[in-house]
Design an enzyme around this catalytic site. Sequence first.
Site, PDB file in Angstrom:
ATOM      1  N   GLN A   1       1.922  -6.037  -3.315  1.00 60.68           N
ATOM      2  CA  GLN A   1       2.395  -6.176  -1.925  1.00 60.68           C
ATOM      3  C   GLN A   1       3.690  -5.377  -1.739  1.00 60.68           C
ATOM      4  O   GLN A   1       3.845  -4.344  -2.358  1.00 60.68           O
ATOM      5  CB  GLN A   1       2.571  -7.668  -1.551  1.00 60.68           C
ATOM      6  CG  GLN A   1       1.252  -8.431  -1.398  1.00 60.68           C
ATOM      7  CD  GLN A   1       0.633  -8.877  -2.701  1.00 60.68           C
ATOM      8  OE1 GLN A   1       1.268  -9.538  -3.484  1.00 60.68           O
ATOM      9  NE2 GLN A   1      -0.612  -8.541  -2.929  1.00 60.68           N
TER      10      GLN A   1
ATOM     11  N   LYS B   1       1.913   2.093  -5.156  1.00 59.84           N
ATOM     12  CA  LYS B   1       2.444   1.502  -6.398  1.00 59.84           C
ATOM     13  C   LYS B   1       1.529   1.807  -7.577  1.00 59.84           C
ATOM     14  O   LYS B   1       1.987   2.146  -8.670  1.00 59.84           O
ATOM     15  CB  LYS B   1       2.587  -0.029  -6.250  1.00 59.84           C
ATOM     16  CG  LYS B   1       3.556  -0.457  -5.155  1.00 59.84           C
ATOM     17  CD  LYS B   1       3.558  -1.950  -4.959  1.00 59.84           C
ATOM     18  CE  LYS B   1       2.286  -2.503  -4.369  1.00 59.84           C
ATOM     19  NZ  LYS B   1       1.996  -2.070  -2.988  1.00 59.84           N
TER      20      LYS B   1
ATOM     21  N   GLY C   1      -4.655  -4.101  -3.787  1.00 61.00           N
ATOM     22  CA  GLY C   1      -5.628  -3.058  -4.113  1.00 61.00           C
ATOM     23  C   GLY C   1      -4.818  -1.846  -4.508  1.00 61.00           C
ATOM     24  O   GLY C   1      -4.122  -1.265  -3.669  1.00 61.00           O
ATOM     25  N   HIS C   2      -4.811  -1.500  -5.782  1.00 61.94           N
ATOM     26  CA  HIS C   2      -3.982  -0.404  -6.297  1.00 61.94           C
ATOM     27  C   HIS C   2      -4.894   0.741  -6.723  1.00 61.94           C
ATOM     28  O   HIS C   2      -5.745   0.570  -7.592  1.00 61.94           O
ATOM     29  CB  HIS C   2      -3.117  -0.897  -7.460  1.00 61.94           C
ATOM     30  CG  HIS C   2      -2.112  -1.936  -7.044  1.00 61.94           C
ATOM     31  ND1 HIS C   2      -1.247  -2.551  -7.905  1.00 61.94           N
ATOM     32  CD2 HIS C   2      -1.830  -2.458  -5.819  1.00 61.94           C
ATOM     33  CE1 HIS C   2      -0.479  -3.400  -7.230  1.00 61.94           C
ATOM     34  NE2 HIS C   2      -0.818  -3.367  -5.967  1.00 61.94           N
TER      35      HIS C   2
ATOM     36  N   ASP D   1       0.808  -1.230   0.000  1.00 60.43           N
ATOM     37  CA  ASP D   1       0.000   0.000   0.000  1.00 60.43           C
ATOM     38  C   ASP D   1       0.834   1.269   0.000  1.00 60.43           C
ATOM     39  O   ASP D   1       0.439   2.293   0.557  1.00 60.43           O
ATOM     40  CB  ASP D   1      -0.968   0.012   1.214  1.00 60.43           C
ATOM     41  CG  ASP D   1      -1.890  -1.182   1.202  1.00 60.43           C
ATOM     42  OD1 ASP D   1      -2.261  -1.629   0.110  1.00 60.43           O
ATOM     43  OD2 ASP D   1      -2.245  -1.664   2.294  1.00 60.43           O
TER      44      ASP D   1
HETATM   45  P1  GDP Z   1      -0.736   0.366  -3.560  1.00 61.18           P
HETATM   46  O1  GDP Z   1      -1.349  -0.896  -3.096  1.00 61.18           O
HETATM   47  O2  GDP Z   1       0.731   0.420  -3.316  1.00 61.18           O
HETATM   48  O3  GDP Z   1      -1.077   0.707  -4.995  1.00 61.18           O
HETATM   49  O4  GDP Z   1      -1.367   1.528  -2.659  1.00 61.18           O
HETATM   50  P2  GDP Z   1      -2.922   1.681  -2.241  1.00 61.18           P
HETATM   51  O5  GDP Z   1      -3.675   2.191  -3.411  1.00 61.18           O
HETATM   52  O6  GDP Z   1      -3.423   0.462  -1.580  1.00 61.18           O
HETATM   53  O7  GDP Z   1      -2.800   2.743  -1.083  1.00 61.18           O
HETATM   54  C1  GDP Z   1      -2.250   3.999  -1.290  1.00 61.18           C
HETATM   55  C2  GDP Z   1      -3.324   5.041  -0.926  1.00 61.18           C
HETATM   56  O8  GDP Z   1      -2.707   6.304  -0.797  1.00 61.18           O
HETATM   57  C3  GDP Z   1      -4.383   5.225  -2.003  1.00 61.18           C
HETATM   58  O9  GDP Z   1      -5.596   5.578  -1.405  1.00 61.18           O
HETATM   59  C4  GDP Z   1      -3.832   6.367  -2.840  1.00 61.18           C
HETATM   60  O10 GDP Z   1      -4.856   7.088  -3.530  1.00 61.18           O
HETATM   61  C5  GDP Z   1      -3.199   7.203  -1.772  1.00 61.18           C
HETATM   62  N1  GDP Z   1      -2.024   7.991  -2.177  1.00 61.18           N
HETATM   63  C6  GDP Z   1      -1.036   7.667  -3.060  1.00 61.18           C
HETATM   64  N2  GDP Z   1      -0.082   8.620  -3.056  1.00 61.18           N
HETATM   65  C7  GDP Z   1      -0.476   9.554  -2.175  1.00 61.18           C
HETATM   66  C8  GDP Z   1       0.112  10.782  -1.702  1.00 61.18           C
HETATM   67  O11 GDP Z   1       1.193  11.189  -2.102  1.00 61.18           O
HETATM   68  N3  GDP Z   1      -0.595  11.465  -0.748  1.00 61.18           N
HETATM   69  C9  GDP Z   1      -1.796  11.041  -0.258  1.00 61.18           C
HETATM   70  N4  GDP Z   1      -2.402  11.775   0.652  1.00 61.18           N
HETATM   71  N5  GDP Z   1      -2.360   9.901  -0.680  1.00 61.18           N
HETATM   72  C10 GDP Z   1      -1.705   9.166  -1.612  1.00 61.18           C
HETATM   73  P1  IMO Z   2      -0.958  -4.141  -2.263  1.00 59.75           P
HETATM   74  O1  IMO Z   2      -0.516  -4.667  -3.605  1.00 59.75           O
HETATM   75  C1  IMO Z   2      -0.925  -4.618   2.072  1.00 59.75           C
HETATM   76  C2  IMO Z   2      -1.001  -8.736   3.595  1.00 59.75           C
HETATM   77  C3  IMO Z   2      -2.244  -9.137   4.356  1.00 59.75           C
HETATM   78  C4  IMO Z   2      -1.641 -10.122   5.336  1.00 59.75           C
HETATM   79  C5  IMO Z   2      -0.580 -10.839   4.493  1.00 59.75           C
HETATM   80  C6  IMO Z   2      -1.048 -12.157   3.914  1.00 59.75           C
HETATM   81  O2  IMO Z   2      -2.237  -3.406  -2.305  1.00 59.75           O
HETATM   82  O3  IMO Z   2       0.154  -3.376  -1.616  1.00 59.75           O
HETATM   83  P2  IMO Z   2      -2.651 -12.765   1.886  1.00 59.75           P
HETATM   84  O4  IMO Z   2      -4.117 -12.496   1.670  1.00 59.75           O
HETATM   85  O5  IMO Z   2      -1.779 -12.206   0.813  1.00 59.75           O
HETATM   86  O6  IMO Z   2      -2.360 -14.218   2.137  1.00 59.75           O
HETATM   87  O7  IMO Z   2      -2.306 -11.992   3.261  1.00 59.75           O
HETATM   88  O8  IMO Z   2      -0.263  -9.940   3.441  1.00 59.75           O
HETATM   89  N1  IMO Z   2      -1.248  -8.191   2.237  1.00 59.75           N
HETATM   90  C7  IMO Z   2      -1.173  -6.894   1.929  1.00 59.75           C
HETATM   91  N2  IMO Z   2      -0.969  -5.813   2.709  1.00 59.75           N
HETATM   92  N3  IMO Z   2      -1.062  -4.482   0.741  1.00 59.75           N
HETATM   93  C8  IMO Z   2      -1.256  -5.556  -0.055  1.00 59.75           C
HETATM   94  O9  IMO Z   2      -1.265  -5.468  -1.406  1.00 59.75           O
HETATM   95  C9  IMO Z   2      -1.362  -6.834   0.535  1.00 59.75           C
HETATM   96  N4  IMO Z   2      -1.559  -8.085   0.061  1.00 59.75           N
HETATM   97  C10 IMO Z   2      -1.482  -8.897   1.112  1.00 59.75           C
HETATM   98  O10 IMO Z   2      -2.839  -8.038   4.999  1.00 59.75           O
HETATM   99  O11 IMO Z   2      -0.964  -9.429   6.354  1.00 59.75           O
HETATM  100 MG    MG Z   3      -2.907  -1.559  -1.826  1.00 56.11          MG
END
Ligand code: GDP
Ligand code: IMO
Ligand code: MG
Length: 431
Positions: free
Chosen positions: A225, A16, A40-41, A13
């Site tokens: 991840q 990416k 979840g991206h 998270d």
């Molecule tokens: P990923 O899994 O690495 O793609 O990241 P996620 O989408 O799960 O979580 C990142 C969260 O931070 C999302 O809600 C993005 O919209 C948000 N986000 C990304 N970059 C920034 C930033 O620079 N500032 C803020 N406030 N939010 C951001």
């Molecule tokens: P993105 O791509 C954050 C974590 C779960 C748990 C562990 C194992 O959005 O960054 P799983 O369901 O994969 O067997 O769970 O990994 N986990 C993540 N945490 N971002 C993710 O993906 C994750 N995918 C799995 O919360 O701790």
């Molecule tokens: Mg994510």
Amino acid sequence: MANVVIVGSQWGDEGKGKVVDIYTEYADQVVRFQGGNNAGHTLVVGNEKTVLHLIPSGILHKGKQCLIGNGVVLDPQVFLQEIENLKQKGYLQDDAQLVIDSNAHVIMPYHKAIDIAREQKSGARKIGTTGRGIGPTYEDKIGRRGIRIADLVNPESFACKVREFLPEKNFLLEKYLGGTPLDEAAILEEYNAYGRILAKYVGNTSLLVNQGIAAGNKVLFEGAQGCLLDIDHGTYPYVTSSSTVAGSASIGAGTGPRFLDQVIGISKAYITRVGEGPFPTELHGDMGQRLREAGNEFGSTTGRPRRCGWFDAVALRYAVRTSGMTGLAITKMDVLNDLATIKLCTAYDYQRQRLDEFPNDLEILKQCTPVYEEVDGWQSDLSEAKCYEDLPEKAKDYLRKLEEVTGCPVILISVGPRRDQTIQLENPFKD
Ligand code: GDP
Ligand code: IMO
Ligand code: MG
């Protein structure tokens, strides 16, 4: 020609999805190479937010080919739903834009049921998985009893495999995990329908990537991840079930490691974790709550509150090492806007000994406490900064500090969720 791998350098998270969306402008093909819909991206363009779980984060760019590699595990229901959502918003008008590899493994209903039932049975020792069946699907892949996309689109082969594997799964579910057995006919009916719709997206992504590279295409490899969730290098057993480090891009996309030219690690200006497991810089009190609120730190996949903590340079150096990172993208700088002081962990204290390297042994990691350095905050709003010169001196100092303690140059700075809230210092695709 440069090909670029994007990986998370913390516990996921990191942002990416946002960075992949931005870099897609320079790429011809974008490939997901591991994980599944545990990811979840999030992409934010203007006021429109899109959360992708399986489809590469390049999909909002018309004409850029998006590939789901052999290393991914795919839940057909989630995949088809994601396609429908994108089409409704006006994206993915040309089905040829999206290809899934026929060797990718299928997440079956019993994988999800086993994942959830195991977690329940584990009680306090649970991993805190996303419950999407990821671990059980990879187990079956390695155990050579997986079902692949090629089987899903071939009803005879699919039925034959379900008949062979389901009795063992039902035995485990019912007799050991105390769950409900699954019905073979219902699975066949549901999954045959998915197979029919999905067939037009199936192809050979390894061939497409390698033909693309030979033709001079620029390829962006999208990790899911983060390095600390890697099955080998992460905080085992509190990890996911795939290889999340950059080397995985080669295997999960079916290309040679010599074609991976740049590795960009994505990191927040602080750190978060969802699920269980050790987390040396975790903040339990008001400050943790403050970061969670300012950063809206709730999971994009499960909605769970994320655990928040100060930036951990020991963990980040480890991620730089295990993925061979050539640059860092620092996201969520704006979340720290209001803080008078900011801490960052530069070493661990283990039984009064200073550790500069991330320990291999989880039992040691559990006992590590952070050694902090404290720096001044900038206490101003970064969210409209358009270039490096727009940043206040103290924000620049913090970024320089991050480079110093991680040994890796910062090439992108993100100051908000939107595409236009990004400062690019270097283009990793340039020759
Ligand atoms: P990923 O899994 O690495 O793609 O990241 P996620 O989408 O799960 O979580 C990142 C969260 O931070 C999302 O809600 C993005 O919209 C948000 N986000 C990304 N970059 C920034 C930033 O620079 N500032 C803020 N406030 N939010 C951001
Ligand atoms: P993105 O791509 C954050 C974590 C779960 C748990 C562990 C194992 O959005 O960054 P799983 O369901 O994969 O067997 O769970 O990994 N986990 C993540 N945490 N971002 C993710 O993906 C994750 N995918 C799995 O919360 O701790
Ligand atoms: Mg994510």
